[in-house]
Design a protein around this motif. Structure first.
Motif, PDB file in Angstrom:
ATOM      1  N   LEU A 154       0.525  -1.554   0.174  1.00 60.88           N
ATOM      2  CA  LEU A 154       0.175  -0.197   0.066  1.00 60.88           C
ATOM      3  C   LEU A 154       0.755   1.210   0.350  1.00 60.88           C
ATOM      4  CD1 LEU A 154      -2.710  -0.663   2.521  1.00 60.88           C
ATOM      5  CD2 LEU A 154      -3.043  -1.068   0.544  1.00 60.88           C
ATOM      6  N   ASP A 155       2.055   1.264   0.712  1.00 62.97           N
ATOM      7  CA  ASP A 155       2.584   2.054   0.637  1.00 62.97           C
ATOM      8  C   ASP A 155       4.030   2.128  -0.309  1.00 62.97           C
ATOM      9  OD1 ASP A 155       1.248   3.726   3.582  1.00 62.97           O
ATOM     10  OD2 ASP A 155       2.319   2.149   4.165  1.00 62.97           O
ATOM     11  N   GLY A 156       3.734   1.534  -1.235  1.00 62.87           N
ATOM     12  CA  GLY A 156       5.014   1.518  -2.493  1.00 62.87           C
ATOM     13  C   GLY A 156       3.910   2.384  -3.974  1.00 62.87           C
ATOM     14  N   PRO A 157       4.866   2.450  -4.942  1.00 63.64           N
ATOM     15  CA  PRO A 157       4.059   3.238  -6.800  1.00 63.64           C
ATOM     16  C   PRO A 157       3.216   2.505  -6.677  1.00 63.64           C
ATOM     17  CG  PRO A 157       6.837   2.785  -6.792  1.00 63.64           C
ATOM     18  CD  PRO A 157       5.573   2.310  -5.320  1.00 63.64           C
TER      19      PRO A 157
ATOM     20  N   GLN B  99     -11.359   8.142 -15.651  1.00 59.85           N
ATOM     21  CA  GLN B  99     -10.226   8.400 -16.541  1.00 59.85           C
ATOM     22  C   GLN B  99      -9.590   9.145 -15.578  1.00 59.85           C
ATOM     23  OE1 GLN B  99      -9.068   8.433 -20.113  1.00 59.85           O
ATOM     24  NE2 GLN B  99      -6.970   9.812 -19.106  1.00 59.85           N
ATOM     25  N   LEU B 100     -10.461  10.247 -14.812  1.00 62.36           N
ATOM     26  CA  LEU B 100      -9.860  11.135 -13.995  1.00 62.36           C
ATOM     27  C   LEU B 100      -9.136  10.194 -12.410  1.00 62.36           C
ATOM     28  CD1 LEU B 100     -12.923  13.678 -11.875  1.00 62.36           C
ATOM     29  CD2 LEU B 100     -10.828  12.256 -11.080  1.00 62.36           C
ATOM     30  N   VAL B 101      -9.530   9.426 -12.156  1.00 63.06           N
ATOM     31  CA  VAL B 101      -8.985   8.551 -11.275  1.00 63.06           C
ATOM     32  C   VAL B 101      -7.563   7.692 -11.999  1.00 63.06           C
ATOM     33  CG1 VAL B 101      -8.631   6.085 -10.465  1.00 63.06           C
ATOM     34  CG2 VAL B 101     -10.861   7.285 -10.514  1.00 63.06           C
ATOM     35  N   LEU B 102      -6.761   7.577 -13.646  1.00 72.55           N
ATOM     36  CA  LEU B 102      -6.230   7.425 -14.021  1.00 72.55           C
ATOM     37  C   LEU B 102      -5.437   8.474 -13.883  1.00 72.55           C
ATOM     38  CD1 LEU B 102      -7.337   5.104 -16.590  1.00 72.55           C
ATOM     39  CD2 LEU B 102      -5.703   4.625 -15.092  1.00 72.55           C
ATOM     40  N   ASP B 103      -5.985   9.750 -14.484  1.00 74.89           N
ATOM     41  CA  ASP B 103      -5.341  10.754 -14.364  1.00 74.89           C
ATOM     42  C   ASP B 103      -4.609  11.144 -13.507  1.00 74.89           C
ATOM     43  OD1 ASP B 103      -6.018  11.161 -17.372  1.00 74.89           O
ATOM     44  OD2 ASP B 103      -7.562  13.101 -17.155  1.00 74.89           O
TER      45      ASP B 103
ATOM     46  N   ARG C 210      -0.712  12.117 -12.939  1.00 75.25           N
ATOM     47  CA  ARG C 210       0.258  12.948 -12.231  1.00 75.25           C
ATOM     48  C   ARG C 210       1.113  13.507 -11.630  1.00 75.25           C
ATOM     49  NH1 ARG C 210      -4.256  15.933 -13.351  1.00 75.25           N
ATOM     50  NH2 ARG C 210      -5.215  15.950 -11.329  1.00 75.25           N
ATOM     51  N   GLU C 211       0.230  12.635  -9.727  1.00 74.08           N
ATOM     52  CA  GLU C 211       0.992  12.781  -9.108  1.00 74.08           C
ATOM     53  C   GLU C 211       1.903  11.899  -8.885  1.00 74.08           C
ATOM     54  OE1 GLU C 211      -2.065  14.487  -6.179  1.00 74.08           O
ATOM     55  OE2 GLU C 211      -3.928  15.667  -8.273  1.00 74.08           O
ATOM     56  N   ASN C 212       2.037  10.523  -9.517  1.00 72.54           N
ATOM     57  CA  ASN C 212       2.607  10.329  -8.791  1.00 72.54           C
ATOM     58  C   ASN C 212       2.400   9.454  -7.104  1.00 72.54           C
ATOM     59  OD1 ASN C 212       4.987   7.932  -9.632  1.00 72.54           O
ATOM     60  ND2 ASN C 212       6.065   9.402  -8.454  1.00 72.54           N
ATOM     61  N   LEU C 213       1.243   9.012  -7.229  1.00 71.50           N
ATOM     62  CA  LEU C 213       1.141   8.673  -5.270  1.00 71.50           C
ATOM     63  C   LEU C 213       1.313   7.064  -5.315  1.00 71.50           C
ATOM     64  CD1 LEU C 213      -2.508  10.724  -6.344  1.00 71.50           C
ATOM     65  CD2 LEU C 213      -0.215  11.568  -5.040  1.00 71.50           C
ATOM     66  N   THR C 214       1.196   6.632  -3.986  1.00 70.91           N
ATOM     67  CA  THR C 214       1.554   5.476  -3.633  1.00 70.91           C
ATOM     68  C   THR C 214      -0.416   5.094  -3.548  1.00 70.91           C
ATOM     69  OG1 THR C 214       0.692   5.890  -1.315  1.00 70.91           O
ATOM     70  CG2 THR C 214       3.320   5.946  -1.773  1.00 70.91           C
ATOM     71  N   VAL C 215       0.143   3.634  -3.518  1.00 73.62           N
ATOM     72  CA  VAL C 215      -1.128   3.444  -3.561  1.00 73.62           C
ATOM     73  C   VAL C 215      -2.530   3.769  -2.659  1.00 73.62           C
ATOM     74  CG1 VAL C 215      -3.040   0.698  -3.563  1.00 73.62           C
ATOM     75  CG2 VAL C 215      -0.684   1.198  -4.682  1.00 73.62           C
ATOM     76  N   ARG C 216      -1.794   3.459  -1.011  1.00 79.20           N
ATOM     77  CA  ARG C 216      -3.029   4.201  -0.070  1.00 79.20           C
ATOM     78  C   ARG C 216      -2.963   6.001  -0.556  1.00 79.20           C
ATOM     79  NH1 ARG C 216      -3.067   1.800   4.482  1.00 79.20           N
ATOM     80  NH2 ARG C 216      -0.448   0.936   5.232  1.00 79.20           N
ATOM     81  N   GLN C 217      -1.761   6.186  -0.903  1.00 78.49           N
ATOM     82  CA  GLN C 217      -2.226   7.848  -0.782  1.00 78.49           C
ATOM     83  C   GLN C 217      -3.785   8.288  -1.676  1.00 78.49           C
ATOM     84  OE1 GLN C 217       1.410   9.006  -2.411  1.00 78.49           O
ATOM     85  NE2 GLN C 217       1.783  10.459   0.085  1.00 78.49           N
TER      86      GLN C 217
END
Lengths: 464, 464
Positions: A313-316, A333-337, A341-348
């Motif tokens: 969960l805390d990885g990319p 589409q909104l979720v994928l963008d 764009r923001e290079n979030l972890t799964v948990r983020q």
């Protein structure tokens, strides 16, 4: 007075944050108590909001093991709210895919009668694939077909709502004429999906038709909204995205020959308030920490068609998984963008969508929230907002008590209602019956049955 | 206390007499004012009646030129009434021919939640031929097919209402479990007419299922009622006819292995009250004189398929026309029987049916009305009555103020409610979910989610 914000209270059982029900601030024990929702609507009315709004779908969709994601049936609930309030609009969702037009037309006409002209219809084609199996279908109709059907549906219910002219009820006890049947019209609709003879079996309602609301952001959705909708609910995470949507949809409306001012753009915003920004962010964090990854992963699985079981969960977000993600609609589409764009972890990512399913979540002081609303409102991004309280009822109280007065003091929001109907709050014209066109000139006595400003006046003028 | 009468207030807009709206006693100007109906329900509740009841049909049927025969949409209207009352039952009509089971299940479950367990469902297959053309059909399905479909409909909505066991909602903030999904069941119904996957998208309602009411008097109708109904609404002009129906339907229920006491027989009665019998009859005459023959002739034309235009109103019913009369259902048969038996003039026939469309019209003193009710109740003809006020609101007030106290003083009717739900008022068992059978023994803690006697208790017990 300058241009005024439109503000709706968007009610989700338990609040919009998926884990809100676990927070001690929530009144989870009252989630099926109509008085709880009547009180919420009364608070929204005291704050002079335009409307309350219920989303809906005819299927049990999310995993209710972890969240309060049952559904409130909008017609019954809004009817019960209508009689506990006097001014606030009542917007309910109804599906053009899974309702019959004649039944839908009756329900909305009745809600509009009950409320003296406060009904709004959030027109949806239903995104939930599972709904199909509740209605005898092997599969959910494809997106384009659903919108084709929606177009036919809107046309036929419009005819039904117009089928009694405003002055059809005569109620002349002396002559014995109750209704002038020359002013009640069969609709004889023969569309691609619906054949309906009509007329409706109830007199025309105070607003003529409920306010037409729509929330699709796909190409089909935007085309539909531009042609039919009077308000659009939309989800944006940034001012830029909202501005782009705003100017696009207004231009599309103009291309249909419509006045763009008669199509309101209302993004969602889910506000966390604190006396400092840090306090507001800490409050949001409290809610995010109550989320259960299994729930959010289930939502992502459904939205993107990817299985994240076993991914740390805390990885990319694994790029190879992302590459296989499907797009089930504008929300995917909104979720994928955002992920890209923001290079979030799964948990983020899970936290980002836990708050309001992709709608804008904003944590700050009341002044900061008011500033943000003003920035979007004056920056060509919004005509107003759907307020999406993270939890209930306090998440809305904080907004009503602390943000609304700032907006009022800036002259951006009403301090008193000037009208009675939702059309009046939204600044929308009352549609004349299509069957009376050419018979009455607008404003001619008798062309409308009741003054829109006199809800106490009897609807049936008994000429006894 | 001995066996107790069940009494419902059957509300028709404008009252049951077709010309009531023309009479100065009527409040015709309030016919679309929800407060008018809330006040009526409150008066019925003050008189300790069991329920209010709305008939319905998805078509504009009678000629509204002469009568207030538009339709009140029952779900919205009853929802608004539910929050203005506390005890009285709320019975709404819904068609198994023109609604989708999933939508109907949601609407009734919600009404039952809103009202803390007071919903009743008058199950109809819809008699109105014109409805078909409002739903894309070339013709109304034949009688037998409609009942086949009704049978399938009742089975599938029963499954949906049972799909959440009573204790499915856990709401344990500590563990994060909102619902025990092992107690929420897909229904996977594959019937002759309906395929529905389920589950319902809302927790099980206080009564489990609404009270099942039915009103068909045909062979198919009686067979259906005997198997499924918990109350039967029926129309009889004489004690003998009602007695025959009563013993027949109870025997049929027993043949299905049911307790006949769990199937209530409730004929309609439309009372005119006066301080003397002559005064009551004069009052009825006042209403009859306001009728417009053109309206009644239209009803007869539709019911019997015969055209009486040009036939002298004060002459006998032409036998040669009568010979060609068709039978559109049990109501047509009732009309023909009366015409043949009583040798009435056309006008007399029109007056006979103007009062309550074939239901029993009785004019007398309060004592006479109470005597007649008692005679049917104790004579094996009725478990109670649907009270059908000729006009509103006074036509009901007279009954509530003058007849109910007599019935109470005779120990035939409650002076206070002993329960909160409609099932309790009617003395009907609360059905256990079919999915929990074998899992819980009746009465075991946790087997039902809420005490039926504590409507103030939160439905969701938050174990925070």
């Amino acid at each position: 007075m300058g241009r005024q914000l439109k503000l709706n209270l968007f009610i989700y059982p338990g609040g919009h944050h998926e884990a809100a029900w676990r927070h001690p601030k929530s009144h989870t024990d009252r989630l099926l108590d109509i008085r709880f929702y009547q009180e919420l609507a009364q608070r929204a009315e005291a704050a002079k909001l335009d409307a309350v709004f219920y989303a809906d779908g005819p299927a049990l969709e999310s995993n209710v093991q972890f969240a309060t994601r049952f559904r409130i049936e909008p017609f019954t609930w809004l009817s019960a709210i209508s009689v506990a309030t006097e001014r606030i609009g009542l917007i309910g969702t109804a599906s053009t895919t899974y309702l019959e037009p004649y039944n839908a037309a009756r329900l909305f006409a009745s809600l509009d009668h009950l409320s003296n002209g406060r009904a709004g219809w959030n027109i949806v084609t239903t995104g939930a694939e599972r709904a199909a199996q509740n209605f005898g279908l092997d599969q959910h109709p494809p997106h384009a077909e659903r919108y084709d059907r929606a177009d036919d549906f809107v046309r036929v219910v419009g005819k039904l709502w117009d089928s009694w002219e405003d002055d059809a009820v005569v109620a002349d006890a002396g002559t014995g004429v109750f209704a002038d049947t020359s002013r009640i019209h069969p609709v004889e609709h023969e569309g691609r999906y619906f054949r309906v003879a009509g007329p409706l079996n109830t007199p025309r309602s105070p607003q003529g038709r409920p306010v037409y609301v729509q929330a699709g952001s796909s190409e089909d959705g935007k085309a539909f909204a531009a042609e039919h909708a009077e308000a659009v609910f939309t989800a944006h995470q940034s001012l830029g995205s909202a501005q782009e949507f705003y100017s696009d949809i207004k231009a599309r409306a103009a291309a249909f020959g419509r006045d763009p001012g008669q199509l309101l753009v209302l993004p969602g915003i889910s506000p966390y308030l604190g006396s400092t920004e840090a306090e507001a962010k800490a409050l949001k964090q409290e809610f995010d920490e109550l989320t259960q990854p299994e729930y959010g992963l289930g939502i992502l699985r459904k939205l993107l068609g990817i299985d994240l079981d076993g991914v740390p969960l805390d990885g990319p977000f694994p790029p190879e998984l992302l590459a296989t993600a499907g797009q089930a609609g504008s929300r995917s589409q909104l979720v994928l963008d955002i992920i890209r764009r923001e290079n979030l972890t799964v948990r983020q990512v899970l936290h980002r969508f836990a708050g309001a399913r992709g709608h804008y979540v904003f944590a700050g002081t009341p002044m900061q929230v008011a500033d943000e609303i003003q920035r979007w409102f004056e920056g060509g991004a919004a005509d107003g907002f759907n307020i999406m309280p993270p939890w209930l009822p306090g998440g809305f109280d904080a907004f009503a008590d602390e943000v609304v007065p700032i907006l009022q003091s800036r002259g951006l929001f009403r301090t008193e209602y000037s009208g009675w109907t939702l059309r009046e709050h939204f600044g929308l014209a009352r549609p004349e019956s299509q069957y009376s066109r050419g018979r009455h000139t607008p404003g001619q006595p008798g062309a409308v049955q009741r003054s829109q400003h006199s809800p106490g006046e009897p609807l049936l003028a008994a000429n006894t």
